[in-house]
Design an enzyme around this catalytic site. Structure first.
Site, short mmCIF file in Angstrom:
data_model
loop_
_atom_site.label_atom_id
_atom_site.label_comp_id
_atom_site.label_asym_id
_atom_site.label_seq_id
_atom_site.Cartn_x
_atom_site.Cartn_y
_atom_site.Cartn_z
N ARG A 1 23.88 -13.37 47.32
CA ARG A 1 24.77 -13.35 48.48
C ARG A 1 25.59 -14.63 48.60
O ARG A 1 26.44 -14.75 49.48
CB ARG A 1 23.97 -13.15 49.76
CG ARG A 1 23.10 -11.92 49.75
CD ARG A 1 22.25 -11.87 50.98
NE ARG A 1 23.06 -11.61 52.14
CZ ARG A 1 23.40 -10.40 52.56
NH1 ARG A 1 22.98 -9.34 51.92
NH2 ARG A 1 24.13 -10.24 53.63
N HIS B 1 57.43 -3.01 30.37
CA HIS B 1 58.10 -3.30 31.63
C HIS B 1 57.71 -4.67 32.18
O HIS B 1 57.78 -4.89 33.38
CB HIS B 1 57.79 -2.20 32.66
CG HIS B 1 58.28 -0.86 32.24
ND1 HIS B 1 59.63 -0.58 32.11
CD2 HIS B 1 57.63 0.26 31.87
CE1 HIS B 1 59.77 0.67 31.70
NE2 HIS B 1 58.57 1.21 31.54
N TRP C 1 27.55 -19.02 51.09
CA TRP C 1 28.80 -18.74 50.41
C TRP C 1 29.87 -19.15 51.40
O TRP C 1 30.02 -18.55 52.46
CB TRP C 1 28.91 -17.25 50.09
CG TRP C 1 30.09 -16.89 49.27
CD1 TRP C 1 30.24 -17.05 47.92
CD2 TRP C 1 31.30 -16.27 49.73
NE1 TRP C 1 31.47 -16.57 47.52
CE2 TRP C 1 32.13 -16.09 48.61
CE3 TRP C 1 31.76 -15.85 50.97
CZ2 TRP C 1 33.41 -15.52 48.69
CZ3 TRP C 1 33.02 -15.28 51.07
CH2 TRP C 1 33.83 -15.12 49.93
N ASN D 1 24.77 -15.70 58.99
CA ASN D 1 25.52 -14.99 57.96
C ASN D 1 26.63 -14.23 58.68
O ASN D 1 26.34 -13.42 59.56
CB ASN D 1 24.58 -14.03 57.22
CG ASN D 1 25.32 -12.98 56.42
OD1 ASN D 1 26.41 -13.24 55.91
ND2 ASN D 1 24.74 -11.81 56.32
N GLY D 2 27.89 -14.51 58.33
CA GLY D 2 28.98 -13.82 59.00
C GLY D 2 30.10 -14.79 59.34
O GLY D 2 30.15 -15.90 58.83
N GLU E 1 38.25 -2.76 34.44
CA GLU E 1 36.87 -3.22 34.56
C GLU E 1 36.57 -4.27 33.48
O GLU E 1 35.92 -5.28 33.74
CB GLU E 1 35.92 -2.01 34.47
CG GLU E 1 34.45 -2.32 34.55
CD GLU E 1 34.02 -3.09 35.79
OE1 GLU E 1 34.78 -3.21 36.75
OE2 GLU E 1 32.89 -3.60 35.76
N GLU F 1 35.72 -12.75 35.64
CA GLU F 1 34.61 -13.16 36.52
C GLU F 1 33.70 -14.18 35.85
O GLU F 1 33.30 -15.15 36.46
CB GLU F 1 33.74 -11.95 36.87
CG GLU F 1 34.23 -11.11 38.01
CD GLU F 1 33.31 -9.92 38.27
OE1 GLU F 1 33.02 -9.67 39.44
OE2 GLU F 1 32.86 -9.25 37.31
N LYS G 1 27.40 -11.74 44.81
CA LYS G 1 27.07 -10.37 44.41
C LYS G 1 27.45 -9.37 45.49
O LYS G 1 27.95 -8.29 45.21
CB LYS G 1 25.57 -10.31 44.13
CG LYS G 1 25.08 -8.95 43.71
CD LYS G 1 25.35 -8.74 42.25
CE LYS G 1 25.10 -7.32 41.82
NZ LYS G 1 26.01 -6.92 40.75
N LYS H 1 35.50 -8.12 34.23
CA LYS H 1 34.30 -8.74 33.69
C LYS H 1 34.65 -10.07 33.03
O LYS H 1 34.00 -11.08 33.25
CB LYS H 1 33.61 -7.85 32.63
CG LYS H 1 32.91 -6.60 33.12
CD LYS H 1 31.69 -6.82 33.96
CE LYS H 1 32.02 -7.06 35.39
NZ LYS H 1 32.02 -6.01 36.34
N CYS I 1 26.25 -14.83 53.36
CA CYS I 1 25.20 -15.76 52.99
C CYS I 1 23.88 -15.00 53.06
O CYS I 1 23.86 -13.85 53.48
CB CYS I 1 25.13 -16.90 54.00
SG CYS I 1 26.72 -17.68 54.30
C1 G6P Z 1 31.55 -8.26 44.75
C2 G6P Z 1 30.78 -8.27 43.47
C3 G6P Z 1 31.30 -7.17 42.54
C4 G6P Z 1 31.25 -5.83 43.25
C5 G6P Z 1 32.00 -5.87 44.58
C6 G6P Z 1 31.76 -4.60 45.40
O1 G6P Z 1 32.85 -8.66 44.53
O2 G6P Z 1 30.87 -9.53 42.84
O3 G6P Z 1 30.50 -7.12 41.37
O4 G6P Z 1 31.82 -4.86 42.43
O5 G6P Z 1 31.53 -6.96 45.37
O6 G6P Z 1 30.40 -4.54 45.71
P1 G6P Z 1 29.61 -3.23 46.06
O7 G6P Z 1 28.22 -3.70 46.33
O8 G6P Z 1 30.26 -2.65 47.28
O9 G6P Z 1 29.70 -2.32 44.90
#
Ligand code: G6P
Length: 608
Positions: free
Chosen positions: A27, A505, A75, A100-101, A482, A489, A603, A486, A2
């Site tokens: 966050r 397979h 969060w 936060n935690g 990746e 997400e 994020k 994307k 958070c």
């Molecule tokens: C979260 C974000 C991703 C990111 C990942 C790792 O899941 O939504 O976009 O790739 O964390 O984050 P970092 O800051 O360690 O790259």
């Protein structure tokens, strides 16, 4: 995980807190709340489900103001997103806490507090903190002591801030495993989960260390370490730009960040290459010494950063350096056998991802020759705790779906690759070639970005789809991963990536007219193989969406040529990532999802 922010000043702090929360939404953003001390010295709390804008409506419709306050964007971990679970959590009117935690022993503490007569109004682990503190205040403790004694009873990770009308003119904060900074002003001081929250009000920051407890007053700050001794922590000046969090003319931060890639790739190369040579001095002595000793590389990361690590493995093994890549949440908990001469490389945009940090911290006695982080945030925990760092210069990334951070990580890893290749006899013509390929990247990415309209049209093919497959081979397999990440997400379409050769397979069983199959088709030695894999898809009615830099002709409906004549195998994974980002973006636009803040995600994941 958070975001928390707090302020004590001679002016109304609510606007500062609301702006701070908005900047911390990366966050978490499923609920938010704020408590301020009003003119009568009482704590007034506002909380709302949803994003900070919802809370802001509530706050704006009231005439409350206050010179001290704490605020939170959540969060959810313990307890569903709901107003009752939003922070600040309070124990009556005695104390308010933002946290936060995760408190691991919360249920045992809850039972004890319930037996003492405290009643709970939320399902959060945080509420136990509020009641524990209230209990200590009740027995006559000052707020500072109440926080110290409460922290001693908590197991887990936390950064927390507390305020109480009974011990009015201070905010008391502590941290253990979660980030917390103090911002210093003129007769006003602030606290937050990170510096970006406070950039509009200060540039001067103190980064608390684990176990620190600090009393933040209007006229000063006192910090005590875990042993109870008063300590002075260095004041650091932040150079982060305040305007970098502006959306500009773009509809979403994600689109803005996709379009920033040519610029931030150039930034990441700046001062590090010149005249066809890698400027090794830009790494610093310590990094160079570590690279001299490197015989093996262990990469650890999460999410998109993990995909960057997977691409790097293909690159490193090509020059003869054995490389393993693992997601941090697994690596941190297993027994690892560390080969001789192994360099631990962590990759992280934020530098605060809990699992990546834990993997780094847990590596202390594993026998690595050292730790190197590839990171985008200079003030982050990962940067501070690694032996050496190689910074990407992507600037602030706001969109939850990472884009420019990924491509700049790949650029940084490519530079490290050249440095390591040099130690294995890289010929100067070869080095010049690799450097020139990097130099060409910003222009190549510009060209791909011009295909936006065409990719937007392609995206229409996904509007009614529930699933999608992404295929790739070699270094393009992680690029496919990746691309799939994307899409899932931000559009909520279930997307999976497969190495194209693995199709037969299993996943081929899923292919029919309702399964779009996306593939980046670079002109490389595996091209023929991938084309055969695509024929297999085509023969089963699968709809293909292809990106390539040469003519392919297998009766395709959705094909986009990147119109580049000079894509180089080494940097092609970086170029080919961009159309996949745009595809995911435009599908999400059609789906009308919350692109910058997709549901359930955050994020920066600062909890396990
Ligand atoms: C979260 C974000 C991703 C990111 C990942 C790792 O899941 O939504 O976009 O790739 O964390 O984050 P970092 O800051 O360690 O790259």
């Amino acid at each position: 995980m958070c975001g928390i922010v707090g302020a004590i000043a001679e002016r109304n702090v609510l606007p500062i807190l609301m702006e701070g929360l908005q900047r911390l939404e990366y966050r978490g953003y499923d609920s938010a709340g704020v408590a301020v001390r009003d003119v009568d010295g009482e704590l007034k709390r506002f909380r709302s489900l949803g994003k900070v804008t919802e809370l802001k409506k509530l706050v704006d419709s009231s005439d409350i103001s206050g010179d001290l306050g704490i605020a939170h964007t959540r969060w959810a971990t313990h307890g569903v997103p709901a107003e009752r679970n939003a922070h600040p959590q309070m124990s009556g009117v005695r104390v308010a806490v933002v946290h936060n935690g995760i408190i691991e022993n919360h249920s045992e503490l809850r039972d004890r507090l319930t037996a003492l007569g405290y009643s709970f109004t939320s399902e959060t682990d945080t509420e136990v903190i509020a009641h524990l503190m209230a209990d200590k205040l009740e027995s006559g403790r000052a707020l500072f002591d109440a926080v110290v004694e409460t922290a001693a009873e908590l197991k887990g990770a936390y950064a927390l801030a507390a305020a109480s009308p009974e011990d009015g003119d201070r905010i008391v904060v502590t941290r253990e495993g979660s980030p917390l900074v103090i911002g210093l002003g003129e007769r006003e001081n602030f606290i937050a989960s990170d510096v970006t929250a406070l950039l509009p009000v200060t540039r001067k920051f103190i980064f608390l260390e684990d176990g620190d407890v600090a009393e933040v007053r209007r006229d000063g700050v006192s910090i005590y370490n875990s042993g109870g001794e008063e300590v002075r922590r260095e004041i650091k000046e932040s150079t982060l730009s305040n305007s970098s969090v502006d959306k500009g003319p773009y509809a979403h931060y994600m689109l803005k960040e996709i379009f920033e890639q040519p610029g931030v790739i150039s930034e990441t190369l700046e001062g590090r290459i010149h005249n066809g040579r890698l400027l090794e001095a830009s790494f610093g002595h310590e990094t160079a010494a570590l690279l001299d000793k490197t015989r093996h590389v262990q990469i650890v990361a999460c999410g998109t950063s993990y995909h960057a690590g997977m691409v790097a493995r293909y690159w490193l093994e090509e020059i003869g350096i054995p490389c393993s890549v693992e997601v941090a949440s697994e690596y941190r908990y297993r027994k690892v056998v560390v080969p001789e001469g192994s360099l631990l490389i962590t990759i992280s945009q934020s530098g605060e991802t809990a699992d990546t940090l834990a993997a780094l911290r847990g590596s202390q006695d594993q026998g690595h020759i050292g730790t190197l982080c590839v990171c985008n945030v200079p003030e982050s925990s990962l940067v501070r705790e690694s032996d050496v760092c190689f910074m990407t210069r992507a600037g602030t990334e706001i969109g939850v779906a990472s884009t420019k951070a990924f491509t700049t990580q790949l650029v940084a890893l490519r530079l490290l690759l050249i440095a390591l290749a040099r130690r294995r006899g890289l010929a100067s013509e070869q080095e010049e070639k690799m450097v020139n390929e990097l130099h060409a990247l910003p222009r190549q990415v510009e060209v791909v970005l011009q295909l936006g309209d065409k990719i937007e049209k392609m995206a229409q093919g996904f509007s009614d789809k529930q699933n999608a497959l992404f295929l790739g081979r070699g270094a393009f397999y992680p690029v496919a991963m990746e691309g799939a990440l994307k899409l899932k997400e931000i559009s909520y379409i279930h997307a999976e990536a497969y190495p194209a050769g693995e199709l037969k397979h299993g996943p081929l069983a899923l292919v029919d007219a309702s399964m779009p199959v996306v593939c980046a088709l670079p002109d490389d030695p595996l091209l023929e193989k991938v084309l055969s894999n695509l024929q297999e898809v085509r023969a089963r009615g699968g709809e293909l969406f292809l990106f390539s830099d040469h003519k392919v002709n297998i009766g395709l409906d959705h094909y986009q040529n990147l119109t580049l004549s000079d894509i180089y195998p080494g940097t092609a994974p970086i170029v080919y990532t961009v159309p996949l980002q745009l595809l995911a973006y435009y599908v999400a636009v059609i789906k009308e999802t919350d692109i910058d803040q997709p549901r359930n995600l955050a994020k920066s994941v600062t909890v396990e």
